[in-house]
Design a protein around this motif. Structure first.
Motif, PDB file in Angstrom:
ATOM      1  N   GLU A   1      -5.209   6.253  -4.372  1.00 47.76           N
ATOM      2  CA  GLU A   1      -4.567   6.794  -3.291  1.00 47.76           C
ATOM      3  C   GLU A   1      -5.153   6.408  -2.077  1.00 47.76           C
ATOM      4  O   GLU A   1      -6.371   6.287  -1.712  1.00 47.76           O
ATOM      5  N   LEU A   2      -4.069   5.814  -1.223  1.00 47.47           N
ATOM      6  CA  LEU A   2      -4.526   5.517   0.173  1.00 47.47           C
ATOM      7  C   LEU A   2      -4.812   6.612   0.989  1.00 47.47           C
ATOM      8  O   LEU A   2      -3.983   6.988   1.627  1.00 47.47           O
TER       9      LEU A   2
ATOM     10  N   ILE B   1      -9.583   3.807  -0.344  1.00 48.83           N
ATOM     11  CA  ILE B   1      -8.746   4.049  -1.748  1.00 48.83           C
ATOM     12  C   ILE B   1      -9.595   5.041  -2.418  1.00 48.83           C
ATOM     13  O   ILE B   1     -10.936   4.694  -2.551  1.00 48.83           O
TER      14      ILE B   1
ATOM     15  N   ARG C   1       0.833  -1.205   0.064  1.00 49.39           N
ATOM     16  CA  ARG C   1       0.008   0.027  -0.038  1.00 49.39           C
ATOM     17  C   ARG C   1       0.840   1.500   0.134  1.00 49.39           C
ATOM     18  O   ARG C   1       0.332   2.306  -0.323  1.00 49.39           O
ATOM     19  N   GLU C   2       2.028   1.044   0.053  1.00 50.61           N
ATOM     20  CA  GLU C   2       3.207   2.312   0.220  1.00 50.61           C
ATOM     21  C   GLU C   2       3.730   2.421  -1.060  1.00 50.61           C
ATOM     22  O   GLU C   2       4.542   3.478  -1.295  1.00 50.61           O
TER      23      GLU C   2
ATOM     24  N   TYR D   1      -5.468  -6.492  -2.132  1.00 47.00           N
ATOM     25  CA  TYR D   1      -6.456  -6.907  -1.168  1.00 47.00           C
ATOM     26  C   TYR D   1      -6.780  -8.326  -1.732  1.00 47.00           C
ATOM     27  O   TYR D   1      -8.116  -8.115  -1.772  1.00 47.00           O
TER      28      TYR D   1
ATOM     29  N   ASP E   1      -9.005   0.766   5.474  1.00 43.52           N
ATOM     30  CA  ASP E   1      -8.340   1.412   4.376  1.00 43.52           C
ATOM     31  C   ASP E   1      -9.249   1.961   3.387  1.00 43.52           C
ATOM     32  O   ASP E   1     -10.165   1.339   3.048  1.00 43.52           O
TER      33      ASP E   1
ATOM     34  N   CYS F   1     -13.582   1.671  -1.419  1.00 43.98           N
ATOM     35  CA  CYS F   1     -13.054   2.375  -2.606  1.00 43.98           C
ATOM     36  C   CYS F   1     -14.001   3.300  -3.266  1.00 43.98           C
ATOM     37  O   CYS F   1     -15.098   2.976  -3.398  1.00 43.98           O
TER      38      CYS F   1
ATOM     39  N   ARG G   1      -6.948   6.958   3.922  1.00 40.77           N
ATOM     40  CA  ARG G   1      -7.076   6.512   5.376  1.00 40.77           C
ATOM     41  C   ARG G   1      -6.564   4.849   5.618  1.00 40.77           C
ATOM     42  O   ARG G   1      -6.902   4.195   4.799  1.00 40.77           O
ATOM     43  N   ARG G   2      -6.520   4.829   6.875  1.00 37.76           N
ATOM     44  CA  ARG G   2      -6.486   3.353   7.067  1.00 37.76           C
ATOM     45  C   ARG G   2      -7.465   3.318   8.305  1.00 37.76           C
ATOM     46  O   ARG G   2      -7.974   4.092   8.972  1.00 37.76           O
TER      47      ARG G   2
ATOM     48  N   LEU H   1     -12.817  -2.247   3.906  1.00 35.84           N
ATOM     49  CA  LEU H   1     -12.161  -1.820   2.891  1.00 35.84           C
ATOM     50  C   LEU H   1     -13.001  -0.828   1.894  1.00 35.84           C
ATOM     51  O   LEU H   1     -14.331  -1.602   1.726  1.00 35.84           O
TER      52      LEU H   1
END
Length: 421
Positions: free
Chosen positions: A291-292, A300, A230-231, A321, A298, A403, A294-295, A401
């Motif tokens: 773009e991630l 997106i 995710r980075e 994922y 997650d 999106c 928030r966690r 998750l």
């Protein structure tokens, strides 16, 4: 004139009913002293990946010590984002001053300039005033008749991945669309093409031969992805190792296009070290694309807004994922192929929350929810982006998750509501 006042005046000049062509932009720029002739360019067209490729190329050039203008569209949250120098948007006072000059110059034109043509002139004046070494210039629509194509031969003309889009204006086959987009290739430039279908590549090769332009096609078969998280992603391209912070399988292919563009610039005499290339790619930023945000859970954000983009989103979610179900926050434009778009992500969905994007072309949230329910999905329509965001977050636990996708028009508002801008 403030920047916001200038933006409101520019927005009044609609494209509707105007004949495509370069004559209005050329006349406007002539009235301003032809600022476009005093700059050097990387000119980028395509259907998908234009913005990401432009962001990566400009980041590399900045790391190489260049003063880099970046002209992109649309903006996500603030109009000023369209005009950047080394990552910083145009200041409000400067936008107001330059736009005021452009608007004044356009008064009295028999065929008044459109909104995008006025924007293009603002960018040219700003980048020349700030003495940019080079401008990374993203095409607005097509290529041949786009207002950005008033420039002289660029250092490099770049074509990213093509798909069927704006068929009423560009043609209803990939070959016709490629022909329009290949109109940015001029005698004296080099060209870089994202490797794709033979019919597209044949058109571009012919255009390069006619212009006497050197063509490089990306070697996507040489890509070896070593690590995905995710980075970001680490990968080999033709045996050389790179890292990008942008996630999404398609971004590695866009990075290959950026790498070949930098190599073409080197062959044209630009001093760009291997270190600048590596560091520029590793520091590239392009919000709203996988773009991630928030966690826990997650979250997106991806502005994917056509079938090819949604296929890429689905592929990237499966990669990042595996086996996970997704809560989707979606909004689309009515003139897009939304059945195909939704078809790509339906197998991944746990549920949908739909919203109506802020556009006169938007499909209503209720119509989209009704379509999704006909496909057997759970879908709830919301009246506003804020309501949709609140609902999707309330339905998703910390291990879940989310999106958000389907339209760039809602990405800026979501980023603002999430505290990212």
């Amino acid at each position: 004139m403030t920047g916001q006042e200038a933006v409101e005046l520019i927005h009044q000049e609609a494209w509707t009913g105007r004949k495509p062509g370069l004559s209005r932009t050329l006349e406007l720029l002539r009235r301003l002293g032809d600022p476009h002739l005093g700059l050097k360019y990387v000119h980028i067209t395509g259907t998908n990946g234009k913005g990401s490729t432009a962001a990566m190329v400009s980041s590399v050039l900045a790391r190489a010590g260049k003063k880099v203008g970046l002209y992109t569209s649309p903006h996500l949250w603030k109009f000023h984002e369209r005009f950047q120098i080394n990552g910083a948007p145009i200041p409000d006072e400067t936008l107001g001053r330059i736009a005021g000059r452009v608007i004044q110059a356009g008064r009295g034109m028999e065929d008044p300039a459109t909104e995008f043509e006025l924007m293009t002139a603002v960018g040219m004046l700003y980048f020349l005033e700030q003495r940019c070494d080079i401008v990374v210039l993203e095409v607005g629509l097509g290529g041949r008749l786009d207002s950005t194509n008033v420039i002289p031969a660029p250092e490099v003309a770049v074509m990213t991945n093509l798909g069927l889009e704006h068929t009423a204006e560009l043609g209803d086959t990939l070959a016709l669309i490629a022909q329009e987009k290949a109109g940015i290739i001029k005698p004296g430039c080099r060209a870089v093409l994202y490797h794709q279908s033979a019919e597209v590549e044949d058109v571009v090769r012919r255009a390069c031969q006619e212009a006497g332009a050197e063509l490089t096609v990306t070697d996507l078969d040489s890509i070896q992805v070593e690590q995905v998280s995710r980075e970001g992603q680490s990968f080999l391209y033709q045996g050389e190792r790179y890292h990008i912070p942008l996630v999404g399988a398609y971004q590695v292919n866009n990075a290959a296009t950026a790498i070949e563009t930098v190599r073409a610039l080197r062959r044209s005499g630009w001093d760009i070290s291997r270190q600048a290339l590596e560091e520029g790619l590793a520091q590239a930023v392009w919000p709203g694309r996988m773009e991630l945000a928030r966690r826990s859970p997650d979250f997106i954000l991806d502005g994917g807004h056509n079938p090819q983009c949604m296929q890429a989103i689905a592929q990237s979610l499966r990669q990042l994922y595996p086996g996970r179900k997704v809560n989707f926050l979606v909004g689309v434009l009515a003139d897009k192929d939304y059945p195909d778009m939704m078809g790509s992500i339906l197998p991944l969905a746990d549920r949908f929350v739909t919203i109506t994007p802020d556009s006169p072309r938007a499909l209503s949230a209720r119509d989209l929810a009704a379509f999704l329910e006909q496909q057997g999905a759970r879908a709830t329509a919301c009246d506003t982006v804020e309501e949709g965001l609140e609902l999707i977050q309330s339905q998703t636990g910390p291990e879940g998750l989310i999106c958000a996708c389907g339209s760039l028009y809602m990405m800026g508002q979501l980023r603002h509501l999430l505290g990212l801008c």
